[in-house]
Design an enzyme around this catalytic site. Sequence first.
Site, PDB file in Angstrom:
ATOM      1  N   ASN A  10       0.879  -1.177   0.000  1.00  8.75           N
ATOM      2  CA  ASN A  10       0.000   0.000   0.000  1.00  8.75           C
ATOM      3  C   ASN A  10       0.913   1.223   0.000  1.00  8.75           C
ATOM      4  OD1 ASN A  10      -1.764   2.069   0.513  1.00  8.75           O
ATOM      5  ND2 ASN A  10      -2.396   1.333   2.539  1.00  8.75           N
ATOM      6  N   LYS A  12       0.129   4.232  -0.199  1.00 11.94           N
ATOM      7  CA  LYS A  12      -0.481   5.412   0.442  1.00 11.94           C
ATOM      8  C   LYS A  12      -0.248   6.648  -0.443  1.00 11.94           C
ATOM      9  CE  LYS A  12      -0.081   3.076   4.833  1.00 11.94           C
ATOM     10  NZ  LYS A  12       0.054   3.148   6.279  1.00 11.94           N
ATOM     11  N   HIS A  93      -9.460   1.274   5.300  1.00 10.68           N
ATOM     12  CA  HIS A  93      -8.170   1.455   5.993  1.00 10.68           C
ATOM     13  C   HIS A  93      -8.359   2.439   7.148  1.00 10.68           C
ATOM     14  CE1 HIS A  93      -3.995   2.438   6.752  1.00 10.68           C
ATOM     15  NE2 HIS A  93      -3.655   1.369   6.049  1.00 10.68           N
ATOM     16  N   GLU A  95      -6.624   4.793   8.056  1.00 10.48           N
ATOM     17  CA  GLU A  95      -6.326   6.183   7.682  1.00 10.48           C
ATOM     18  C   GLU A  95      -7.501   6.821   6.948  1.00 10.48           C
ATOM     19  OE1 GLU A  95      -2.594   5.326   5.765  1.00 10.48           O
ATOM     20  OE2 GLU A  95      -1.705   4.870   7.722  1.00 10.48           O
ATOM     21  N   GLU A 164      -5.068  -4.896  10.693  1.00  7.13           N
ATOM     22  CA  GLU A 164      -4.012  -3.901  10.898  1.00  7.13           C
ATOM     23  C   GLU A 164      -4.276  -3.154  12.201  1.00  7.13           C
ATOM     24  OE1 GLU A 164      -2.089  -2.635   6.922  1.00  7.13           O
ATOM     25  OE2 GLU A 164      -3.817  -1.375   7.237  1.00  7.13           O
TER      26      GLU A 164
HETATM   27  P1  13P Z   1       3.349   0.247   7.673  1.00  8.68           P
HETATM   28  O1  13P Z   1       3.818  -1.039   7.021  1.00  8.68           O
HETATM   29  O2  13P Z   1       4.087   1.447   7.174  1.00  8.68           O
HETATM   30  O3  13P Z   1       3.275   0.112   9.140  1.00  8.68           O
HETATM   31  O4  13P Z   1       1.830   0.472   7.150  1.00  8.68           O
HETATM   32  C1  13P Z   1       0.909  -0.547   7.270  1.00  8.68           C
HETATM   33  C2  13P Z   1      -0.328  -0.166   6.541  1.00  8.68           C
HETATM   34  O5  13P Z   1      -1.059   0.703   6.962  1.00  8.68           O
HETATM   35  C3  13P Z   1      -0.608  -0.858   5.271  1.00  8.68           C
HETATM   36  O6  13P Z   1      -1.895  -0.597   4.829  1.00  8.68           O
END
Ligand code: 13P
Length: 253
Positions: A10, A12, A93, A95, A164
């Site tokens: 991901n 982001k 997600h 976020e 997660e």
């Molecule tokens: P990190 O691997 O940077 O901790 O992020 C995890 C994540 O949110 C993947 O969707």
Amino acid sequence: MAQRPYIVGNWKMNGTRAMLSEARAIDRAAQRLMKVEVAIAPPATLIHAVHKEADQIWVGAQDCHQSESGAYTGDISAAMAADAGAKFVILGHSERRGGHGETDASVKKKVQAALGASLAVILCCGESEDVRDKGKELAFVTKQLSASLPKMGNAAEKLTIAYEPIWAIGTGKTATPDDIGAVHAAIRKLLVDLYGAEQGAEVRIIYGGSVKPENARELMSVPEVGGALVGGASLAADSFMGIAAAAADAFEE
Ligand code: 13P
């Protein structure tokens, strides 16, 4: 479980066209690692370009709107993501839930829209540090998923669940193998309750939160962990494919 491990990057809000060389390197490395299913979800601006570069890896979106089209400035629909070359979409997600006010109910509508547009779905769930400190993570995750999952008959075959824990994302902290195993077992039970023994057993459950090449083998060896959703470490082909190689080793054991 006969399925190959599923390792998803991901990206982001990271990446311009300069990152296409990294996508190409990931694709080349994936061709030499056929025991693993590798995918990346770049920002929407790069979906089509990555799709055109990729022979071996799946390309996906990081979100989609629940409507097919309309006056939703800044959003993209599931059909638009599919048109750009996406084969899957990450939904719910933390976020998005935290930063964009997404609720279980809106995530559920998005899951329905994505499946309706023939996209596979990676549905995210996970508790905050506060919930974990109170020891309520199993109840929280089960409730969050029950409220975000549609009961559509064919949902299971296109579905992956990503656990997660919010406190493990981008922090360098990971849940312990025992903790992850307990949550994944609770998720499996819920999936079997919802979709029946056969279909419920087929849905992949992957872990996300500070997965790195150094910890991937241990995390991927946990029962019911079918792969990883990787943030930071997916931005460079070397570290991302180091995780994929560790997953291949763990699944061969
Ligand atoms: P990190 O691997 O940077 O901790 O992020 C995890 C994540 O949110 C993947 O969707």
